[in-house]
Design a protein around this motif. Sequence first.
Motif, PDB file in Angstrom:
ATOM      1  N   GLU A 162     138.223  54.770  48.046  1.00  0.00           N
ATOM      2  CA  GLU A 162     136.861  55.302  47.997  1.00  0.00           C
ATOM      3  C   GLU A 162     136.553  56.074  49.278  1.00  0.00           C
ATOM      4  OE1 GLU A 162     133.521  53.021  46.141  1.00  0.00           O
ATOM      5  OE2 GLU A 162     132.696  53.072  48.186  1.00  0.00           O
ATOM      6  N   ILE A 163     136.024  57.255  49.113  1.00  0.00           N
ATOM      7  CA  ILE A 163     135.652  58.107  50.243  1.00  0.00           C
ATOM      8  C   ILE A 163     134.128  58.253  50.251  1.00  0.00           C
ATOM      9  CG2 ILE A 163     135.913  60.359  51.336  1.00  0.00           C
ATOM     10  CD1 ILE A 163     138.523  58.820  51.155  1.00  0.00           C
TER      11      ILE A 163
ATOM     12  N   ASN B 102     137.900  58.078  44.583  1.00  0.00           N
ATOM     13  CA  ASN B 102     136.478  57.986  44.271  1.00  0.00           C
ATOM     14  C   ASN B 102     135.703  58.572  45.440  1.00  0.00           C
ATOM     15  OD1 ASN B 102     136.006  56.981  41.712  1.00  0.00           O
ATOM     16  ND2 ASN B 102     136.205  54.848  42.340  1.00  0.00           N
ATOM     17  N   VAL B 103     135.144  59.749  45.255  1.00  0.00           N
ATOM     18  CA  VAL B 103     134.344  60.377  46.308  1.00  0.00           C
ATOM     19  C   VAL B 103     132.875  60.061  46.013  1.00  0.00           C
ATOM     20  CG1 VAL B 103     133.754  62.533  47.463  1.00  0.00           C
ATOM     21  CG2 VAL B 103     136.061  62.202  46.544  1.00  0.00           C
TER      22      VAL B 103
ATOM     23  N   GLN C  58     132.324  60.216  42.130  1.00  0.00           N
ATOM     24  CA  GLN C  58     132.976  61.255  41.340  1.00  0.00           C
ATOM     25  C   GLN C  58     134.480  61.172  41.576  1.00  0.00           C
ATOM     26  OE1 GLN C  58     130.896  65.176  41.361  1.00  0.00           O
ATOM     27  NE2 GLN C  58     129.608  64.265  42.922  1.00  0.00           N
ATOM     28  N   GLN C  59     135.239  61.253  40.498  1.00  0.00           N
ATOM     29  CA  GLN C  59     136.689  61.188  40.635  1.00  0.00           C
ATOM     30  C   GLN C  59     137.241  62.555  41.031  1.00  0.00           C
ATOM     31  OE1 GLN C  59     138.398  59.390  37.065  1.00  0.00           O
ATOM     32  NE2 GLN C  59     138.415  57.447  38.168  1.00  0.00           N
ATOM     33  N   ALA C  60     138.154  62.530  41.995  1.00  0.00           N
ATOM     34  CA  ALA C  60     138.720  63.779  42.518  1.00  0.00           C
ATOM     35  C   ALA C  60     140.101  63.511  43.087  1.00  0.00           C
ATOM     36  CB  ALA C  60     137.803  64.358  43.591  1.00  0.00           C
TER      37      ALA C  60
ATOM     38  N   HIS D  19     139.153  69.920  58.142  1.00  0.00           N
ATOM     39  CA  HIS D  19     138.428  70.201  56.902  1.00  0.00           C
ATOM     40  C   HIS D  19     139.213  69.619  55.726  1.00  0.00           C
ATOM     41  CE1 HIS D  19     136.490  72.463  53.614  1.00  0.00           C
ATOM     42  NE2 HIS D  19     135.495  72.636  54.447  1.00  0.00           N
ATOM     43  N   VAL D  20     138.480  69.123  54.715  1.00  0.00           N
ATOM     44  CA  VAL D  20     139.106  68.507  53.554  1.00  0.00           C
ATOM     45  C   VAL D  20     138.522  69.110  52.279  1.00  0.00           C
ATOM     46  CG1 VAL D  20     139.644  66.356  52.378  1.00  0.00           C
ATOM     47  CG2 VAL D  20     139.284  66.342  54.833  1.00  0.00           C
ATOM     48  N   ASP D  21     139.400  69.445  51.332  1.00  0.00           N
ATOM     49  CA  ASP D  21     138.973  69.947  50.023  1.00  0.00           C
ATOM     50  C   ASP D  21     139.316  68.911  48.954  1.00  0.00           C
ATOM     51  OD1 ASP D  21     138.502  72.197  51.506  1.00  0.00           O
ATOM     52  OD2 ASP D  21     139.713  73.541  50.275  1.00  0.00           O
ATOM     53  N   PHE D  22     138.316  68.544  48.148  1.00  0.00           N
ATOM     54  CA  PHE D  22     138.533  67.641  47.018  1.00  0.00           C
ATOM     55  C   PHE D  22     138.273  68.394  45.720  1.00  0.00           C
ATOM     56  CE2 PHE D  22     137.109  64.653  50.395  1.00  0.00           C
ATOM     57  CZ  PHE D  22     138.256  63.858  50.461  1.00  0.00           C
ATOM     58  N   LEU D  23     139.124  68.163  44.720  1.00  0.00           N
ATOM     59  CA  LEU D  23     138.975  68.802  43.416  1.00  0.00           C
ATOM     60  C   LEU D  23     138.569  67.760  42.386  1.00  0.00           C
ATOM     61  CD1 LEU D  23     139.414  71.270  41.490  1.00  0.00           C
ATOM     62  CD2 LEU D  23     141.772  70.441  41.230  1.00  0.00           C
TER      63      LEU D  23
END
Length: 228
Positions: free
Chosen positions: A6-7, A66-67, A74-76, A92-96
Amino acid sequence: MSQQIEISAELREDVGKGASRRLRRAANKVPGILYGGEDDPVALTMKYNELAKAMESETFYSQILNVVVGGKAQQAVLRDLQRNPADDKVMHVDFLRISANKPIQVHVPLHFINEDKCVGVRQEGGNISHNMIEVEISSLPKDLPEYIEIDMESVELNQVIHLSDLSLPEGVTIVALMHGDERDANVVSVQQPRGGGEEEELEAAAAAEAEAGEGTSEAGSDEDASEG
Protein backbone atom coordinates in the motif's frame (compact mmCIF):
# COMPACT_ATOMS: atom_id res chain seq x y z
CA MET A 1 0.75 -14.16 -3.98
CA SER A 2 2.34 -11.94 -1.32
CA GLN A 3 0.44 -9.25 0.53
CA GLN A 4 -0.29 -6.24 -1.62
CA ILE A 5 1.85 -3.18 -0.96
CA GLU A 6 0.00 0.00 0.00
CA ILE A 7 1.29 3.43 -0.99
CA SER A 8 -0.13 6.39 0.92
CA ALA A 9 -0.22 9.58 -1.14
CA GLU A 10 -1.66 13.07 -1.04
CA LEU A 11 -3.01 15.22 -3.85
CA ARG A 12 -0.46 17.78 -5.01
CA GLU A 13 -1.76 21.24 -5.80
CA ASP A 14 1.55 22.97 -6.50
CA VAL A 15 3.06 21.51 -9.67
CA GLY A 16 6.13 22.24 -11.79
CA LYS A 17 9.88 21.68 -11.46
CA GLY A 18 10.32 24.35 -8.80
CA ALA A 19 7.51 22.96 -6.67
CA SER A 20 8.85 19.42 -6.99
CA ARG A 21 12.31 20.59 -5.94
CA ARG A 22 10.89 22.32 -2.85
CA LEU A 23 8.98 19.17 -1.92
CA ARG A 24 12.08 17.01 -2.05
CA ARG A 25 14.28 19.42 -0.12
CA ALA A 26 12.00 21.01 2.47
CA ALA A 27 9.36 18.36 3.14
CA ASN A 28 11.37 15.21 2.29
CA LYS A 29 8.57 14.11 -0.01
CA VAL A 30 8.55 12.63 -3.49
CA PRO A 31 6.32 13.95 -6.28
CA GLY A 32 4.51 11.53 -8.54
CA ILE A 33 1.56 10.99 -10.83
CA LEU A 34 -1.29 8.49 -11.08
CA TYR A 35 -2.75 8.12 -14.56
CA GLY A 36 -4.54 5.75 -16.90
CA GLY A 37 -7.95 4.17 -16.93
CA GLU A 38 -11.07 6.29 -17.20
CA ASP A 39 -10.08 8.84 -14.55
CA ASP A 40 -8.01 11.97 -15.09
CA PRO A 41 -4.33 12.01 -14.15
CA VAL A 42 -3.66 13.28 -10.63
CA ALA A 43 -0.45 14.75 -9.22
CA LEU A 44 0.70 13.13 -5.96
CA THR A 45 3.14 13.53 -3.13
CA MET A 46 4.47 10.68 -0.98
CA LYS A 47 6.65 10.62 2.11
CA TYR A 48 10.13 9.62 1.06
CA ASN A 49 10.75 7.28 4.01
CA GLU A 50 7.50 5.37 3.43
CA LEU A 51 8.20 5.05 -0.27
CA ALA A 52 11.77 3.92 0.35
CA LYS A 53 10.54 1.19 2.70
CA ALA A 54 8.03 -0.06 0.11
CA MET A 55 10.78 -0.11 -2.50
CA GLU A 56 12.79 -2.58 -0.42
CA SER A 57 10.40 -5.30 -1.56
CA GLU A 58 11.02 -6.92 -4.94
CA THR A 59 7.26 -6.99 -5.56
CA PHE A 60 7.06 -3.18 -5.55
CA TYR A 61 8.52 -3.13 -9.07
CA SER A 62 6.41 -5.87 -10.65
CA GLN A 63 3.17 -6.34 -8.73
CA ILE A 64 -0.16 -4.55 -8.33
CA LEU A 65 -0.01 -1.78 -5.73
CA ASN A 66 -2.75 -0.14 -3.70
CA VAL A 67 -2.26 3.60 -4.11
CA VAL A 68 -4.37 5.34 -1.47
CA VAL A 69 -5.24 8.96 -2.27
CA GLY A 70 -7.60 10.87 0.03
CA GLY A 71 -8.76 7.63 1.65
CA LYS A 72 -9.60 6.02 -1.71
CA ALA A 73 -7.55 3.01 -2.80
CA GLN A 74 -6.80 2.57 -6.48
CA GLN A 75 -4.98 -0.38 -8.00
CA ALA A 76 -1.93 0.52 -10.07
CA VAL A 77 1.47 -0.69 -11.18
CA LEU A 78 4.77 1.16 -11.20
CA ARG A 79 5.38 2.55 -14.67
CA ASP A 80 8.43 4.78 -14.20
CA LEU A 81 10.90 5.70 -11.48
CA GLN A 82 13.27 8.64 -11.86
CA ARG A 83 16.39 8.79 -9.69
CA ASN A 84 19.01 11.43 -9.02
CA PRO A 85 22.19 10.19 -10.78
CA ALA A 86 24.34 11.76 -8.08
CA ASP A 87 22.91 9.97 -5.03
CA ASP A 88 20.36 7.52 -6.51
CA LYS A 89 17.51 9.05 -4.49
CA VAL A 90 14.06 8.85 -6.04
CA MET A 91 12.96 12.11 -7.66
CA HIS A 92 9.63 11.19 -9.27
CA VAL A 93 7.30 8.18 -9.49
CA ASP A 94 4.71 7.30 -12.15
CA PHE A 95 1.85 4.90 -11.34
CA LEU A 96 -0.46 3.44 -13.99
CA ARG A 97 -4.04 2.54 -13.04
CA ILE A 98 -5.14 -0.93 -14.04
CA SER A 99 -8.45 -2.51 -15.01
CA ALA A 100 -9.36 -6.06 -14.04
CA ASN A 101 -10.41 -6.99 -17.60
CA LYS A 102 -7.49 -5.43 -19.48
CA PRO A 103 -4.07 -7.09 -19.91
CA ILE A 104 -1.08 -5.23 -18.55
CA GLN A 105 2.58 -5.46 -19.50
CA VAL A 106 4.99 -5.64 -16.60
CA HIS A 107 8.62 -6.61 -16.06
CA VAL A 108 8.83 -9.46 -13.54
CA PRO A 109 12.02 -10.86 -12.01
CA LEU A 110 13.57 -14.18 -12.95
CA HIS A 111 14.39 -16.54 -10.09
CA PHE A 112 17.10 -19.11 -10.86
CA ILE A 113 16.87 -22.17 -8.61
CA ASN A 114 19.15 -25.20 -8.06
CA GLU A 115 22.20 -23.44 -9.47
CA ASP A 116 24.31 -25.27 -6.87
CA LYS A 117 23.10 -28.59 -8.33
CA CYS A 118 23.55 -27.67 -11.99
CA VAL A 119 24.91 -30.63 -13.99
CA GLY A 120 26.86 -28.40 -16.35
CA VAL A 121 28.69 -26.84 -13.40
CA ARG A 122 29.17 -29.69 -10.95
CA GLN A 123 29.93 -32.50 -13.40
CA GLU A 124 31.20 -30.69 -16.49
CA GLY A 125 33.09 -27.72 -15.02
CA GLY A 126 31.09 -24.93 -16.66
CA ASN A 127 29.99 -21.53 -15.42
CA ILE A 128 26.44 -20.16 -15.39
CA SER A 129 26.04 -17.03 -17.49
CA HIS A 130 22.94 -14.88 -16.88
CA ASN A 131 21.87 -12.71 -19.80
CA MET A 132 18.61 -11.57 -18.17
CA ILE A 133 17.39 -10.98 -14.62
CA GLU A 134 13.83 -9.97 -15.55
CA VAL A 135 11.39 -10.44 -18.41
CA GLU A 136 8.46 -8.40 -19.69
CA ILE A 137 5.20 -10.34 -19.59
CA SER A 138 1.59 -9.64 -20.50
CA SER A 139 -1.40 -10.89 -18.51
CA LEU A 140 -4.62 -9.91 -16.84
CA PRO A 141 -4.03 -8.43 -13.37
CA LYS A 142 -5.39 -11.57 -11.69
CA ASP A 143 -2.82 -13.74 -13.51
CA LEU A 144 0.21 -11.55 -12.84
CA PRO A 145 3.03 -13.70 -11.37
CA GLU A 146 5.44 -12.41 -8.76
CA TYR A 147 8.34 -13.96 -10.67
CA ILE A 148 9.25 -16.55 -13.29
CA GLU A 149 11.22 -19.53 -11.99
CA ILE A 150 13.99 -21.26 -13.95
CA ASP A 151 15.29 -24.61 -12.68
CA MET A 152 19.00 -24.94 -13.49
CA GLU A 153 19.59 -28.45 -12.08
CA SER A 154 19.51 -30.40 -15.37
CA VAL A 155 21.11 -27.73 -17.59
CA GLU A 156 24.24 -29.12 -19.26
CA LEU A 157 27.46 -27.56 -20.49
CA ASN A 158 26.92 -25.38 -23.61
CA GLN A 159 23.15 -25.56 -23.18
CA VAL A 160 21.21 -22.32 -23.66
CA ILE A 161 17.82 -21.51 -22.14
CA HIS A 162 15.80 -19.17 -24.38
CA LEU A 163 12.64 -17.19 -23.67
CA SER A 164 10.58 -19.86 -25.43
CA ASP A 165 11.92 -22.46 -22.96
CA LEU A 166 10.50 -20.72 -19.90
CA SER A 167 7.64 -22.34 -18.04
CA LEU A 168 4.86 -19.76 -17.70
CA PRO A 169 1.73 -19.72 -15.55
CA GLU A 170 -1.60 -19.98 -17.34
CA GLY A 171 -2.71 -16.70 -18.89
CA VAL A 172 0.82 -15.28 -19.08
CA THR A 173 2.72 -14.53 -22.30
CA ILE A 174 6.18 -13.08 -22.94
CA VAL A 175 5.96 -9.75 -24.76
CA ALA A 176 9.07 -10.29 -26.90
CA LEU A 177 7.73 -13.55 -28.33
CA MET A 178 4.54 -11.76 -29.40
CA HIS A 179 6.72 -10.01 -32.02
CA GLY A 180 8.16 -13.12 -33.66
CA ASP A 181 10.63 -15.99 -33.16
CA GLU A 182 13.56 -13.70 -33.94
CA ARG A 183 13.00 -12.12 -30.53
CA ASP A 184 13.58 -15.46 -28.77
CA ALA A 185 16.52 -14.21 -26.75
CA ASN A 186 19.11 -16.09 -24.67
CA VAL A 187 18.13 -15.97 -20.98
CA VAL A 188 20.79 -18.09 -19.29
CA SER A 189 23.40 -20.65 -20.32
CA VAL A 190 26.20 -22.83 -19.00
CA GLN A 191 29.49 -22.04 -20.68
CA GLN A 192 33.04 -23.34 -20.67
CA PRO A 193 35.19 -21.14 -18.40
CA ARG A 194 37.16 -18.56 -20.35
CA GLY A 195 40.56 -19.88 -21.33
CA GLY A 196 39.69 -23.40 -20.20
CA GLY A 197 39.49 -24.87 -23.69
CA GLU A 198 42.57 -23.05 -24.91
CA GLU A 199 44.64 -24.23 -21.95
CA GLU A 200 43.62 -27.84 -22.56
CA GLU A 201 44.58 -27.55 -26.24
CA LEU A 202 47.96 -26.05 -25.36
CA GLU A 203 48.63 -28.80 -22.82
CA ALA A 204 47.72 -31.47 -25.38
CA ALA A 205 49.96 -29.87 -28.01
CA ALA A 206 52.85 -29.66 -25.56
CA ALA A 207 52.44 -33.31 -24.60
CA ALA A 208 52.36 -34.37 -28.26
CA GLU A 209 55.50 -32.33 -28.96
CA ALA A 210 57.28 -33.88 -26.01
CA GLU A 211 56.42 -37.39 -27.21
CA ALA A 212 57.67 -36.57 -30.70
CA GLY A 213 60.92 -35.28 -29.25
CA GLU A 214 61.44 -38.44 -27.24
CA GLY A 215 60.85 -40.55 -30.35
CA THR A 216 63.45 -38.57 -32.35
CA SER A 217 65.97 -38.89 -29.56
CA GLU A 218 65.51 -42.65 -29.37
CA ALA A 219 65.86 -43.03 -33.14
CA GLY A 220 69.06 -41.00 -33.10
CA SER A 221 70.49 -43.20 -30.35
CA ASP A 222 69.75 -46.35 -32.37
CA GLU A 223 71.51 -44.92 -35.41
CA ASP A 224 74.54 -43.99 -33.36
CA ALA A 225 74.69 -47.43 -31.90
CA SER A 226 74.50 -49.12 -35.34
CA GLU A 227 77.30 -46.92 -36.69
CA GLY A 228 79.47 -47.83 -33.79
